[in-house]
Design an enzyme around this catalytic site. Structure first.
Site, short mmCIF file in Angstrom:
data_model
loop_
_atom_site.label_atom_id
_atom_site.label_comp_id
_atom_site.label_asym_id
_atom_site.label_seq_id
_atom_site.Cartn_x
_atom_site.Cartn_y
_atom_site.Cartn_z
N GLY A 1 3.17 4.72 0.70
CA GLY A 1 3.07 5.91 1.67
C GLY A 1 1.53 6.30 1.99
O GLY A 1 0.83 5.54 1.83
N TYR A 2 1.68 7.32 2.80
CA TYR A 2 0.39 7.68 3.52
C TYR A 2 -0.27 6.44 4.18
O TYR A 2 -1.32 6.02 3.84
CB TYR A 2 -0.46 8.55 2.71
CG TYR A 2 -1.58 9.58 3.28
CD1 TYR A 2 -0.70 10.60 3.92
CD2 TYR A 2 -2.74 9.07 3.78
CE1 TYR A 2 -1.51 11.49 4.43
CE2 TYR A 2 -3.58 10.17 4.32
CZ TYR A 2 -3.04 11.42 4.85
OH TYR A 2 -3.61 12.19 5.65
N GLU B 1 -3.85 1.55 8.77
CA GLU B 1 -3.65 0.33 9.47
C GLU B 1 -3.67 -0.96 8.59
O GLU B 1 -3.06 -1.97 8.77
CB GLU B 1 -4.89 -0.08 10.43
CG GLU B 1 -5.06 -1.28 11.41
CD GLU B 1 -3.77 -1.04 12.32
OE1 GLU B 1 -3.30 -2.18 12.67
OE2 GLU B 1 -3.23 0.16 12.83
N HIS C 1 -1.74 -1.26 5.69
CA HIS C 1 -0.45 -1.22 5.51
C HIS C 1 0.52 -2.02 6.84
O HIS C 1 1.11 -2.71 6.48
CB HIS C 1 0.33 0.26 5.16
CG HIS C 1 -0.27 0.68 3.92
ND1 HIS C 1 -1.00 2.16 3.97
CD2 HIS C 1 -0.19 0.42 2.65
CE1 HIS C 1 -1.33 2.29 2.59
NE2 HIS C 1 -0.52 1.46 1.92
#
Length: 282
Positions: free
Chosen positions: A32-33, A36, A38
């Site tokens: 998560g968090y 770009e 990811h």
């Protein structure tokens, strides 16, 4: 709206339904968090598969006792909004209890590849990574899974696990995505103050320097490491954890640079532990 699934039985049922319809499943595991970097993995998965599943799970097993598990940034609402814009099909968001019930007692470990680089400084980290990834592979049963090359050691460890355990999953590496000034994108960059952020860019500049030295004919890795260490030492707020020049497949240190090598760096910038690497061809 993107479909959000929180339990393992529901996720397995969804996978069964997708497989029954003949869809090829792409998978991107994340903590998560999202940034770009990811999202580039998501796009790669979309280009290779019919349906894409993204998992969001901050995995406690891969954090050491004095690491940042509690502080690790989390913003599920924002993550889901970003994934919806990318037209992700399913987001799997299990709880800690869902993944590791109170009677949980099985772990998966790749040896050799994990006892160097980050593994030498984060005992148990890769055991936590391989355990959670294998669980996610078993739950989601993807045809393809995409991992970032920024975590180069992790990518090799996952490939080794898949090979050793005869999993029918294609592991795809995707290039590191960088900020305009060259800093590798990382969820932990949020920890950096403006002054620390200025120093953090030096990791990529050190890798550029290593490449320049190799292209100019330097074959002695120890000389290059010394030059990089001196370069990084000039930057405030930065403490080098390691600089290594290794074989791209075994991660063993090389004595002479005669073929492609990976230069890998880990450093603390303020409280943020950052890593970066570059494949360098003589």
């Amino acid at each position: 709206m993107v479909e959000v699934i929180k339990t393992i039985p529901e996720m397995k049922a969804k996978v069964k339904e997708l497989k029954k319809q003949g869809y090829k499943i792409g998978f991107v595991p994340t903590m998560g968090y999202l940034h770009e970097g990811h999202l580039s993995l998501v796009r790669k998965a979309k280009s290779l598969a019919d349906k894409v599943v993204v998992s969001i799970f901050v995995n406690p097993l891969q954090f050491g006792p004095r690491e940042d598990f509690r502080e690790y940034p989390r913003d599920l609402e924002r993550d889901l909004s970003l994934l919806e814009k990318e037209n992700v099909d399913v987001v799997f968001v299990p709880s800690e209890e869902e993944m590791y019930p109170s009677d949980y007692q099985t772990y998966v470990e790749v040896v050799n590849l994990t006892d160097k680089l980050c593994g030498a400084f984060r005992p148990g980290h890769f055991k936590g990574v391989t355990t959670v990834v294998l669980k996610l592979f078993n739950i989601i049963q993807p045809d393809i899974a995409v991992f970032g090359e920024k975590d180069y050691q992790q990518l090799l460890v996952i490939k080794q696990m898949v090979k050793d355990l005869n999993l029918d999953i294609e592991i795809v590496g995707s290039p590191t995505v960088r900020e305009p000034d060259g800093l590798a994108m990382s969820s932990r960059n949020i920890y950096l103050s403006p002054k620390e952020r200025e120093s953090a860019v030096s990791l990529n500049r050190a890798l550029e320097l290593a490449e320049k030295l190799v292209k100019e004919g330097e074959k002695n890795p120890e000389k290059i490491k010394k030059t990089l260490f001196e370069f990084l030492r000039m930057h405030p707020y930065l403490i080098v954890q390691y600089i290594e020049i290794v074989d791209p497949e075994t991660l063993d240190p090389v004595e002479v640079i005669e073929k492609p090598v990976v230069c890998a760096i880990a450093a603390y910038v303020g409280k943020a532990r950052l890593i970066d690497n570059r494949l360098i061809k003589p």
